[in-house]
Design a protein around this motif. Structure first.
Motif, short mmCIF file in Angstrom:
data_model
loop_
_atom_site.label_atom_id
_atom_site.label_comp_id
_atom_site.label_asym_id
_atom_site.label_seq_id
_atom_site.Cartn_x
_atom_site.Cartn_y
_atom_site.Cartn_z
N GLU A 101 0.84 -1.20 0.00
CA GLU A 101 0.00 0.00 0.00
C GLU A 101 0.88 1.25 0.00
N ARG B 81 8.86 -8.08 2.39
CA ARG B 81 8.33 -7.08 3.32
C ARG B 81 6.93 -7.49 3.81
N PHE C 119 5.90 -8.50 7.63
CA PHE C 119 4.81 -7.78 8.30
C PHE C 119 3.80 -8.77 8.88
N GLN D 192 3.88 6.87 1.99
CA GLN D 192 4.16 5.96 3.10
C GLN D 192 3.85 4.54 2.65
N LEU D 193 4.81 3.64 2.87
CA LEU D 193 4.67 2.26 2.41
C LEU D 193 4.06 1.40 3.52
N GLY D 194 3.05 0.61 3.14
CA GLY D 194 2.42 -0.28 4.10
C GLY D 194 2.01 -1.58 3.46
N VAL D 195 1.29 -2.40 4.21
CA VAL D 195 0.80 -3.69 3.75
C VAL D 195 -0.68 -3.77 4.09
N ALA D 196 -1.50 -4.28 3.16
CA ALA D 196 -2.94 -4.34 3.40
C ALA D 196 -3.57 -5.48 2.60
N GLY E 175 -6.22 4.33 8.34
CA GLY E 175 -5.60 3.09 7.89
C GLY E 175 -6.36 1.86 8.34
N ASN F 3 -6.36 -8.22 6.93
CA ASN F 3 -6.82 -7.34 8.01
C ASN F 3 -7.63 -8.14 9.04
N SER G 119 0.47 5.13 0.59
CA SER G 119 -0.43 6.18 1.08
C SER G 119 0.22 7.52 0.79
N GLN H 268 2.77 -9.40 13.01
CA GLN H 268 1.43 -9.25 13.56
C GLN H 268 0.93 -10.52 14.25
#
Length: 287
Positions: free
Chosen positions: A13, A59, A63, A22-26, A282, A31, A15, A67
């Protein structure tokens, strides 16, 4: 210990904030897997997907592990990479999404029509997005396998029209999954859009569902499936971002239900968690 397989796609992701990202994971089922683990850490939650051998796939894998969700069921495909999407926000807070996922490694999930990896689980959770990214022959084979599998099936239709080749195939698969689902977690808006029904018609259809579950109705609160529950659901104090509202409800509800709590308690747990999540930006709320 109960083992639950959450099946689907995890994406990178981006954003956007001005010129920066901004780098993320989704991912919808990811979720839910994360919130399910948080709400019921005694359960063993595994994520089932395909990733590539590139740094972004690593990555995502890192992640997932961070979690507390299991990744032993992630298949790595040489030369492949994950999907990507970008979020842009207008000055008034309206969000829009741009996707690059046609070549996602997750689209090769179950390409050999071998679903035996799921046989060792007590429950499997998947969504309409999990189904939509697969080729139609794989979808139909998975539905057929689930019809006879000795496993609890949990489904959220999570309808995204652009992911399906056509509405007829989406309806076919969704009907098949509702017929099989032991736990149904539909959203009223998705069902209205997919089947061209009114809210009242959707409620009537799911009132006769064969198993347990919840019809998510936003601010109105969930409608109990499988048993009658009458209780008030307080609204969120404020709403900042509705991303993952349904996913987090699923995680809270399933965490309670699969831990042996009552239907009423599970519905309230899902609603209360979603009400917290929408007050943060988020998909994944800080612990």
């Amino acid at each position: 210990m109960m083992r639950i397989a959450c099946i689907g796609e995890a994406m990178i992701e981006l954003s956007m904030a001005g010129e920066d990202a901004q780098l993320g994971v989704a991912g919808d089922t990811l979720n839910t897997a994360i919130y399910l683990h948080r709400e019921a850490p005694a359960l063993q939650v595994e994520f089932v997907t395909c990733l590539g051998d590139d740094p972004f796939s690593q990555r995502i894998s890192d992640f997932i592990a961070s979690q507390g969700v299991g990744r032993d069921t992630i298949h790595r495909i040489a030369g492949s990479s994950p999907g990507l999407y970008a979020i842009t926000t207008t000055e008034d807070g309206e969000r829009s999404f741009t996707y690059w996922r046609n070549a996602s490694a997750a689209r090769q999930l179950f390409a050999d029509l071998d679903f035996s990896i799921l046989a060792g689980f007590d429950a499997v959770y998947l969504s309409g997005i999990s189904m939509a990214i697969l080729p139609h022959p794989v979808r139909t084979a998975l539905v057929a396998w689930l019809e006879t599998a000795q496993v609890k099936v949990i489904y959220d239709s999570n309808y995204r029209p652009r992911l399906w080749e056509n509405e007829a195939q989406a309806q076919q698969i969704t009907k098949g999954m509702w017929d099989r689902a032991d736990v149904a977690l539909p959203s009223i808006d998705d069902e209205m859009a997919l089947f061209g029904e009114t809210a009242a018609q959707v409620e009537t259809r799911f009132a006769g569902h064969r198993g347990q579950g919840a019809l998510k109705r936003g601010e109105s609160g969930p409608m109990s499936l499988g048993s009658q529950v009458t209780q008030a659901y307080p609204p969120a104090e404020r709403v900042i971002d509705t991303t993952a509202a349904g996913d987090s409800f699923n995680g809270g509800y399933l965490g309670a239900l699969l831990s042996g709590k009552s239907q009423a308690d599970a519905l309230m747990a899902g609603h209360q968690l979603a009400a917290k999540v929408v007050q943060h930006r988020g998909a994944i709320m800080p612990e």
